[in-house]
Scaffold this motif. Structure first.
Motif, mmCIF file in Angstrom:
data_model
loop_
_atom_site.group_PDB
_atom_site.id
_atom_site.type_symbol
_atom_site.label_atom_id
_atom_site.label_comp_id
_atom_site.label_asym_id
_atom_site.label_seq_id
_atom_site.Cartn_x
_atom_site.Cartn_y
_atom_site.Cartn_z
ATOM 1 N N VAL A 51 38.827 -49.659 -76.712
ATOM 2 C CA VAL A 51 37.647 -50.138 -77.421
ATOM 3 C C VAL A 51 37.978 -50.334 -78.896
ATOM 4 C CG1 VAL A 51 35.251 -49.652 -77.946
ATOM 5 C CG2 VAL A 51 36.204 -48.914 -75.794
ATOM 6 N N ILE A 53 40.881 -51.030 -80.209
ATOM 7 C CA ILE A 53 41.709 -52.220 -80.411
ATOM 8 C C ILE A 53 40.845 -53.473 -80.394
ATOM 9 C CG2 ILE A 53 43.488 -53.675 -79.355
ATOM 10 C CD1 ILE A 53 44.873 -51.151 -78.465
ATOM 11 N N THR A 54 39.912 -53.533 -79.428
ATOM 12 C CA THR A 54 39.044 -54.709 -79.347
ATOM 13 C C THR A 54 38.276 -54.898 -80.641
ATOM 14 O OG1 THR A 54 38.747 -53.967 -77.096
ATOM 15 C CG2 THR A 54 37.506 -55.887 -77.770
ATOM 16 N N LEU A 55 37.738 -53.780 -81.165
ATOM 17 C CA LEU A 55 37.034 -53.879 -82.449
ATOM 18 C C LEU A 55 38.021 -54.142 -83.572
ATOM 19 C CD1 LEU A 55 34.486 -50.951 -82.173
ATOM 20 C CD2 LEU A 55 34.036 -53.389 -81.988
ATOM 21 N N GLY A 56 39.192 -53.443 -83.505
ATOM 22 C CA GLY A 56 40.165 -53.522 -84.590
ATOM 23 C C GLY A 56 40.724 -54.917 -84.767
ATOM 24 N N ILE A 57 40.926 -55.644 -83.659
ATOM 25 C CA ILE A 57 41.437 -57.011 -83.777
ATOM 26 C C ILE A 57 40.501 -57.814 -84.661
ATOM 27 C CG2 ILE A 57 41.691 -59.156 -82.482
ATOM 28 C CD1 ILE A 57 42.993 -57.651 -80.305
#
Lengths: 345, 299
Positions: A51, A53-57
């Motif tokens: 989750v 990573i998805t936000l971090g991208i």
């Protein structure tokens, strides 16, 4: 059932079993529980990382675009009145509106220039052109192939076709781009006699090869998830296969079909290597299908390697990336919504 | 009088089969083209010599080394993490809001364009993690904050994460629920159920994920375009903080930026052939394993 359970009362083996005291048992129990909790929380953390990573991208890519608005230098770079002498006052107070004017109010993409122009329209139109061609071809071919695999092909051929589609799905896009550049573009020009060897239509056609297996697989999944008894009863009622498709399956799965096409769209418009090699790389505002074009993803791919980190151009390329991410997230959100809405259980 | 529906049915069958066959023929044509044009230049020297200065001769040894190194590092990152995430999703989490949110992030990650992973790698791994490490060790000049093999491998690892997660999830779904319940009845803790019952049966899925992600990673170029891949380095050092050459990128450079494209065409075809053998080889092994696992389930 009726026989008594055999008990081992010889007592010989029992002596070899170590005596487990209450305290020892407690220690073992505690260590097992500790291991359990720590292992499970490690797994939870790795789940949370997805989750993050998805936000971090989104966050980290967006973070690199903020200087466009926050730094006065970059705002001045973006303002079109940058070089004129009588606009000294303007230069110091270049506002966000001048930045927006450069991005949305102009019609040219000229990043390496004294007064750089970063209009998004040539890239947006290029993306639209190439993606539309690719998507139309991929949807038609993918849809018909999925029907052929599900209904019409003989069993042995069906299996071979599936394997070939899986091979095509695993084909590196750079190989497709290479063959498009060297072989398909030449064939296309000699057949249709277009002015430019590399143009949006060739690019879209090659690009559709990457989307066809995906769309076919998604359509096959829709068919596989369809209640078999309904198909059998339709067949028993004497309906032909084409009637089953058009009267039974399609009306019940429109949403899922649309979701599959959306996912194919997402795959097409983010593709970089094919577009870099086959599209002709011309960032011009031109609606013709047989002229050169360039997508947003290809622009990032071709210009990011030479750019100075922290530059205006750098931030602008990250803005394009942010747009790609937002579009992907929206597409995914809507396709998942559609799939959920059109699933009856 | 022939029924109209029969004609439509025949037409429908012809048209759909035609399109399916078109794709099959086209794929065969592509593979055949690469095979025919690439085979005669594919010699032992081509595989074991470095390229010459203008890239119109020599072999592709440093390119293969760079590719293998990156793919190995990538799987070191993506396989353990992917397995852990799949285990969390299928074994630990209750199927509530957290599960739904994580699942939809996995799907979103699988759909994000690969070039965006490159931007993420540059913004997060190179600038933030590399810069942070430089700050931590007190380096004045840039040591970690460089475009290099390490960050490229991590970027690729994030890219192939969804493939691993999906492959392991498929394997985990094939473990019968009764076995988990039986384990719990014996007094196993949840972790012991995972460790002794679920995990040994999911090993095949992990291997499948590894093979498929290697196939995907070796074929992708876009994410590493600006995270460490180099135009020309004749001797691959093998160090983590150096730049490297990559098979797909080498093909791209040869086809679009080399001074004499027509002369290097045989080299380009041979490079394509090596790339295809790598990706197709791994891909077909992975698909075969997946098919075998599915068959095991049907039995």
């Amino acid at each position: 059932m009726n026989e008594p359970i055999e008990t081992d009362d010889s007592g010989v083996e029992n002596h070899s079993v170590p005596v487990i005291t209450h305290e020892k048992q407690k220690v073992v129990y505690f260590s097992r529980r500790l291991k359990n909790v720590s292992a499970l929380s490690l797994l939870f953390i790795s789940g949370a990382i997805t989750v993050l990573i998805t936000l971090g991208i989104f966050i980290f890519v967006f973070k690199e675009t903020t200087p466009l608005i926050l730094h006065a230098e970059q705002r001045n770079d973006m303002s079109l009145y940058h070089n004129t002498e009588e606009n000294d006052e303007f230069e110091r107070t270049a506002s966000i509106f001048l930045v927006l004017d450069n991005i949305f109010g102009q019609s040219r993409w000229q990043p390496v220039d004294d007064a750089p122009l970063f209009s998004i329209w040539p890239l947006a139109v290029g993306t639209l052109k190439i993606t539309t061609v690719a998507l139309v071809e991929a949807t038609v071919v993918g849809f018909f192939s999925a029907i052929a695999i599900a209904f019409y092909l003989p069993r042995q051929l069906r299996y071979t076709t599936k394997v070939v589609f899986e091979l095509l799905a695993g084909m590196p896009t750079v190989v497709l781009g290479f063959l498009g550049l060297m072989v398909f573009a030449t064939y296309f020009q000699s057949i249709f006699g277009t002015t430019y060897r590399l143009n949006a239509f060739v690019c879209g056609s090659v690009l559709s090869l990457t989307a066809i297996p995906i769309i076919t697989t998604l359509f096959e999944e829709i068919y596989a998830g369809f209640p078999k008894d309904q198909i059998y009863s339709a067949k028993c009622s004497g309906l032909y296969d084409y009637q089953i498709i058009t009267y039974l399956i399609l009306p019940a799965t429109w949403g899922k079909v649309f979701a599959a096409v959306l996912l194919g769209f997402g795959r097409c418009f983010g593709e970089t290597m094919v577009v870099l090699m086959v599209s002709g790389n011309a960032a011009v505002l031109d609606l013709s299908l047989v002229s050169g074009a360039r997508t947003m993803a290809a622009t990032i791919g071709s210009e990011m390697a030479e750019v100075v980190v922290g530059d205006t151009h750098y931030s602008m390329l990250f803005l394009l990336g942010t747009l790609l991410i937002v579009a992907t997230y929206l597409i995914n959100f809507f396709s998942q919504l559609l799939i959920r809405k059109w699933t009856y259980d | 009088m022939i029924d109209k529906r029969i004609i439509i049915e025949r037409l429908f069958s012809l048209v759909t089969s035609f399109f399916a066959m078109c794709v099959v023929v086209l794929t065969t044509f592509i593979i055949g083209l690469v095979l025919i044009n690439g085979l005669d230049k594919l010699t032992w020297d081509f595989l074991t010599l470095p390229p010459t200065g203008t890239m119109d001769g020599g072999g592709i040894l440093p390119i293969i080394e760079g590719t293998v190194m990156l793919v190995l590092l990538m799987s070191l990152i993506s396989v353990p993490f992917g397995t852990a995430i799949a285990l969390y999703l299928n074994e630990v989490s209750s199927k509530g809001a957290v599960y739904n949110y994580t699942m939809s992030s996995v799907r979103t990650l699988a759909a994000v364009p690969s070039i965006v992973y490159g931007l993420f790698g540059l913004a997060f791994f190179v600038n933030i993690m590399g810069g942070g490490l430089d700050f931590l060790f007190g380096y004045e000049e840039r040591v970690f904050r460089e475009r290099c093999l390490l960050w490229a491998a991590m970027t690729m690892g994030v890219l192939t994460l969804p493939i691993n997660i999906i492959a392991v999830t498929e394997a985990l779904k094939m473990v019968p629920q009764e076995q988990r319940h039986a384990g719990l009845c014996f007094g196993y803790t949840s972790w012991e159920v995972i460790k002794w019952i679920v995990f040994p049966q999911a090993k095949g899925g992990i291997l499948t994920g590894l093979v498929l992600s290697v196939s995907r990673g070796a074929g992708e170029v876009a994410p590493i375009l600006f995270v460490g891949v180099a135009y020309f380095i004749p001797n691959f050092s093998g160090e983590l903080l150096d730049q490297f050459m990559y098979l797909g990128y080498h093909l791209y450079v040869l086809a679009t930026q080399s001074p004499n494209v027509d002369e290097t065409l045989p080299i380009q075809y041979s490079t394509t052939l090596v790339l295809l053998m790598l990706t197709f080889g791994f891909n077909s092994v992975g698909q075969y394993m997946r098919w075998k696992n599915r068959k095991k389930l049907q039995r």
